[in-house]
Every structure is written in C-alpha cells, then in structure tokens.
Design a protein around this motif. Structure first.
Motif, PDB file in Angstrom:
ATOM      1  N   LEU A  54       0.862  -1.143  -0.013  1.00 30.86           N
ATOM      2  CA  LEU A  54       0.256   0.096  -0.118  1.00 30.86           C
ATOM      3  C   LEU A  54       1.029   1.169   0.088  1.00 30.86           C
ATOM      4  N   GLY A  55       0.771   2.009  -0.991  1.00 33.40           N
ATOM      5  CA  GLY A  55       1.643   3.149  -1.156  1.00 33.40           C
ATOM      6  C   GLY A  55       0.729   4.454  -1.319  1.00 33.40           C
ATOM      7  N   GLY A  56       1.440   5.574  -1.507  1.00 33.56           N
ATOM      8  CA  GLY A  56       0.871   6.894  -1.562  1.00 33.56           C
ATOM      9  C   GLY A  56       0.814   7.509  -0.124  1.00 33.56           C
ATOM     10  N   SER A  57      -0.350   7.964   0.041  1.00 32.19           N
ATOM     11  CA  SER A  57      -0.706   8.537   1.626  1.00 32.19           C
ATOM     12  C   SER A  57      -0.720   7.573   2.641  1.00 32.19           C
ATOM     13  N   SER A  58      -0.687   7.989   3.848  1.00 33.09           N
ATOM     14  CA  SER A  58      -0.709   7.300   4.961  1.00 33.09           C
ATOM     15  C   SER A  58      -2.226   7.101   5.205  1.00 33.09           C
ATOM     16  N   ALA A  59      -2.682   6.084   5.885  1.00 30.74           N
ATOM     17  CA  ALA A  59      -4.218   5.811   5.980  1.00 30.74           C
ATOM     18  C   ALA A  59      -4.413   5.115   7.426  1.00 30.74           C
ATOM     19  N   ALA A  60      -5.660   5.086   7.770  1.00 33.99           N
ATOM     20  CA  ALA A  60      -6.048   4.272   8.906  1.00 33.99           C
ATOM     21  C   ALA A  60      -7.201   3.589   8.604  1.00 33.99           C
ATOM     22  N   GLY A  61      -7.719   2.393   9.415  1.00 33.73           N
ATOM     23  CA  GLY A  61      -8.807   1.786   9.225  1.00 33.73           C
ATOM     24  C   GLY A  61      -9.064   0.728  10.362  1.00 33.73           C
ATOM     25  N   SER A  62     -10.249   0.261  10.323  1.00 32.97           N
ATOM     26  CA  SER A  62     -10.825  -0.735  11.486  1.00 32.97           C
ATOM     27  C   SER A  62     -10.920  -2.038  10.875  1.00 32.97           C
ATOM     28  N   THR A  63     -10.411  -3.153  11.570  1.00 39.22           N
ATOM     29  CA  THR A  63     -10.470  -4.589  10.913  1.00 39.22           C
ATOM     30  C   THR A  63     -11.162  -5.416  12.066  1.00 39.22           C
ATOM     31  N   ASP A  64     -11.978  -6.264  11.587  1.00 43.85           N
ATOM     32  CA  ASP A  64     -12.462  -7.300  12.167  1.00 43.85           C
ATOM     33  C   ASP A  64     -11.776  -8.657  11.992  1.00 43.85           C
ATOM     34  N   GLY A  65     -10.868  -8.969  12.668  1.00 41.54           N
ATOM     35  CA  GLY A  65      -9.898  -9.968  12.654  1.00 41.54           C
ATOM     36  C   GLY A  65     -10.534 -11.308  13.641  1.00 41.54           C
ATOM     37  N   SER A  66     -11.946 -11.495  13.923  1.00 45.46           N
ATOM     38  CA  SER A  66     -12.432 -12.462  14.569  1.00 45.46           C
ATOM     39  C   SER A  66     -12.534 -13.898  13.462  1.00 45.46           C
ATOM     40  N   GLY A  67     -12.516 -13.623  12.312  1.00 49.15           N
ATOM     41  CA  GLY A  67     -12.971 -14.664  11.348  1.00 49.15           C
ATOM     42  C   GLY A  67     -11.898 -15.537  10.945  1.00 49.15           C
ATOM     43  N   VAL A  68     -10.430 -15.136  11.345  1.00 45.48           N
ATOM     44  CA  VAL A  68      -9.269 -15.879  10.629  1.00 45.48           C
ATOM     45  C   VAL A  68      -8.097 -15.789  11.802  1.00 45.48           C
ATOM     46  N   LEU A  69      -7.187 -16.577  11.505  1.00 43.74           N
ATOM     47  CA  LEU A  69      -5.899 -16.637  12.355  1.00 43.74           C
ATOM     48  C   LEU A  69      -4.960 -15.954  11.072  1.00 43.74           C
ATOM     49  N   ARG A  70      -4.284 -14.893  11.613  1.00 43.06           N
ATOM     50  CA  ARG A  70      -3.527 -14.137  10.502  1.00 43.06           C
ATOM     51  C   ARG A  70      -2.470 -13.838  11.057  1.00 43.06           C
ATOM     52  N   VAL A  71      -1.117 -14.334  10.514  1.00 45.57           N
ATOM     53  CA  VAL A  71       0.259 -13.911  11.102  1.00 45.57           C
ATOM     54  C   VAL A  71       0.716 -12.972  10.046  1.00 45.57           C
ATOM     55  N   GLY A  72       0.958 -11.764  10.565  1.00 48.51           N
ATOM     56  CA  GLY A  72       1.734 -10.738   9.701  1.00 48.51           C
ATOM     57  C   GLY A  72       3.206 -10.611   9.987  1.00 48.51           C
ATOM     58  N   HIS A  73       3.971 -10.092   8.730  1.00 50.01           N
ATOM     59  CA  HIS A  73       5.353  -9.883   9.010  1.00 50.01           C
ATOM     60  C   HIS A  73       5.628  -8.497   8.155  1.00 50.01           C
ATOM     61  N   VAL A  74       5.900  -7.542   8.626  1.00 51.07           N
ATOM     62  CA  VAL A  74       6.090  -6.114   7.884  1.00 51.07           C
ATOM     63  C   VAL A  74       7.580  -6.270   7.212  1.00 51.07           C
ATOM     64  N   LEU A  75       7.421  -6.235   6.080  1.00 55.53           N
ATOM     65  CA  LEU A  75       8.677  -6.218   5.227  1.00 55.53           C
ATOM     66  C   LEU A  75       9.373  -4.764   5.032  1.00 55.53           C
ATOM     67  N   GLY A  76       8.310  -3.707   4.939  1.00 56.34           N
ATOM     68  CA  GLY A  76       8.891  -2.291   4.561  1.00 56.34           C
ATOM     69  C   GLY A  76       7.839  -1.486   5.034  1.00 56.34           C
ATOM     70  N   GLY A  77       8.014  -0.085   5.395  1.00 52.51           N
ATOM     71  CA  GLY A  77       6.921   0.688   5.624  1.00 52.51           C
ATOM     72  C   GLY A  77       6.629   0.775   7.101  1.00 52.51           C
ATOM     73  N   GLN A  78       5.485   0.906   7.360  1.00 52.84           N
ATOM     74  CA  GLN A  78       5.085   1.095   8.770  1.00 52.84           C
ATOM     75  C   GLN A  78       3.558   0.660   8.880  1.00 52.84           C
ATOM     76  N   LEU A  79       3.489   0.011   9.934  1.00 54.78           N
ATOM     77  CA  LEU A  79       2.097  -0.630  10.332  1.00 54.78           C
ATOM     78  C   LEU A  79       2.071  -0.493  12.035  1.00 54.78           C
ATOM     79  N   THR A  80       0.907   0.306  12.400  1.00 50.87           N
ATOM     80  CA  THR A  80       0.958   0.644  13.752  1.00 50.87           C
ATOM     81  C   THR A  80      -0.341   0.592  14.132  1.00 50.87           C
ATOM     82  N   ALA A  81      -0.380  -0.243  15.422  1.00 49.10           N
ATOM     83  CA  ALA A  81      -1.835  -0.441  15.886  1.00 49.10           C
ATOM     84  C   ALA A  81      -2.084   0.839  16.946  1.00 49.10           C
ATOM     85  N   THR A  82      -3.437   1.277  16.657  1.00 50.53           N
ATOM     86  CA  THR A  82      -4.051   2.550  17.458  1.00 50.53           C
ATOM     87  C   THR A  82      -4.819   2.156  18.225  1.00 50.53           C
TER      88      THR A  82
END
Length: 313
Positions: A54-82
């Motif tokens: 995801l590129g361009g401007s920074s953005a924010a959003g809300s996610t419903d993670g209840s339906g899946v087990l998801r493992v993340g790994h940030v390879l570049g840029g920023q991902l911050t929990a708010t």
C-alpha cells in the motif's frame, strides 16, 4: 488451488478489496493524496499466503479479525496499532488480534499467512488426541527467537518453493503436507493452550510393542494418502505424544520420520521401475516431496546415491 493478483491506483477499488480480503473497514485517508495498491494471494484449502503493498498517502482503518488466524510480517514501511493494548511487531512475525482492532499504515509492504481457525483447532485436537480441546492463543509474538526464525523460514519456503509451482500443487500429498506443515508451525511458534498442553508430562504405562507394530503397518498401508502423526496414532490406539515416546524408545526415531523414510523407499522403487520419460520431479511430487535439493539429500542419506542415478540405472 487459489491464486490471484490485483493492482490499482483507484482508492475506491482498493478499499473494496481491503474489505473483502482483510475485513478492513472505515478506511480514512486524504482524498487529495495518491493511492497505490498491489495484492498477490495464493493458497490451498484453509491456507492463504498474501503479499500486500500500500503506497501513496498514509491511512488508517478498522479491522474485524475474528474470522481468521492471520500472522503478519512487515517487510517495509509502517504498520501501527492504534487501539488500546494492541502492538504490532516492527520486526519479525506477529499474530493479528482475533477481534476488532484499529491500525494506521504508510508505504506498507506486508506479508501475511491466513488460516481458518476451525482447521487449526481440528489439527490441534488430532495432535493432542483430545476432541474436547479448546485452542486459544495467549500472545502475539513467537515464544522465542528460534521459533520466530522457524516460522519465517517455513513461510519463506511456502511462498518461494511450493505455492508458485503448479505441478507441485496438483499433487494431493503436497497440498495436504503444505497445510499440515503451516498449521503445526503456527501451533508451535505462538504461545497458547496447545503449547501448554503439549508440554505436560506424558503419564501412563509404556506402550506395548503391538502398538508400534500397528503404527508401522498403518504407515506402509497408507503411504500414498493424506496421513500424519494424528492418523498414525489413532491406528496404533495411542495418543500422538505417547506414540512419539514409544517410537523413540523402540525404534530411535519418530512416526513422522518413519513415514518420510517409507515414502523415500517408495520413491526409490518408483525410480527403479520408471517408464521412459519419467522424471525425478514427477516421482518426487508423487510421494509428497516439494524441494528437489532436500529430496535429493534425504534420498542420498537413505539410499546412498542420487535419485537421478537410480532413474538411469
């Protein structure tokens, strides 16, 4: 087999895909800033391997993670929990919350592995021999750096050596082993009720030799089927953990290593009896092996020669 790729500079299209694939909603971004999105996804059964940019401007959003087990790994840029109490690892793998959460991102390059919770719990129950076991993860980081490296290497192998290859993924044993490998890695890497239960001391009397014989007979009779530790233990009428202890005591190995050796023997026979035009890769995939170099090394260790030499004999 699932495979898809998507790219857009249209914010409306990108937001719709974020909602559909990752359940990201209420996306907030500057309407005057550029937007870029690239998404590739591949998987089989309950497993998905995804790469999101995801590129361009920074953005924010809300996610419903209840339906899946998801493992993340940030390879570049920023991902911050708010949200309160949520933290995402800046380096290395992490479990996304399995509940609604909020986050902010900028110039993000994110790799994720997603698994259906029901499939993971079913596998955990089979491994523990407990149909009433309830799986819960109690932490979002790997239990230690060694397991973090183990998970990362497993996912790298999946994305580089397995999922991109159509011939491999057409083989039922390969698909089954791919899912089993990732689910087992997830259970072993992140803290939770599975690790707590599996670390309990094994009690009860020693397994009789007849149980080991039943396991060996089952392995030989079902080599070309989707079987693992749980199925072998059920055939032996033992718990998976108890059978592992019995194999180490009686045979100096484990049920899964014995299964691998039996499939190497089957591949050896297939190479010896191969028709003209048969390749090592065809035989390798037929018996559930996905990496040519690792197959060749294991084959040499067991049979004392390269598989290609056996094929030419």
């Amino acid at each position: 087999m699932h495979r898809a790729a998507f790219a857009t500079r249209d914010p409306a299209e990108g937001v719709a895909v974020l909602d559909r694939v990752f359940a990201v909603r209420e996306v907030r971004r500057s309407p005057d800033e550029p937007f870029r999105m690239e998404l590739s996804s591949a998987g089989t059964g309950p497993l998905r391997h995804e790469r999101l940019r995801l590129g361009g401007s920074s953005a924010a959003g809300s996610t419903d993670g209840s339906g899946v087990l998801r493992v993340g790994h940030v390879l570049g840029g920023q991902l911050t929990a708010t949200g309160r109490g949520d933290r995402f690892a800046r380096r290395g793998p992490f479990l996304f919350p399995r509940r609604p959460f909020s986050s902010r991102w900028a110039e993000l390059d994110l790799m994720t592995v997603s698994l259906q919770p029901a499939a993971v719990q079913a596998h955990a129950r089979r491994l523990l021999g407990d149909e009433d076991f309830r799986l819960e993860f109690t932490g979002d980081r790997p239990v230690d750096p060694t397991m973090a490296r183990y998970w990362t290497a497993t996912v790298r192998h999946l994305g580089r050596d397995v999922l991109p290859h159509e011939e491999l993924m057409r083989a039922p044993l390969v698909r089954a082993e791919t899912v089993r490998c990732l689910v087992t890695a997830l259970l072993q890497t992140f803290p939770g009720s599975f690790l707590e239960r599996s670390r309990e001391r094994t009690g009860g009397p020693a397994a009789p030799p007849s149980a080991v014989r039943r396991a060996l007979a089952y392995i030989e009779a079902h080599l070309d089927e989707d079987i693992g530790l749980a199925e072998i233990a059920a055939a032996a009428r033992m718990s998976p953990r108890g059978l592992q202890v019995a194999f180490r005591r009686e045979l100096g190995t484990t049920p899964t290593h014995r299964l691998r050796d039996a499939r190497l023997d089957a591949a050896h026979r297939a190479l010896l009896d191969a028709d003209p035009g048969t390749t090592v890769e065809t035989v390798m995939v037929r018996w559930g092996f996905v990496h040519r170099g690792r197959f060749a090394a294991a084959y040499r260790e067991r049979h004392g020669c390269n598989p290609a030499a056996t094929l030419r004999a």
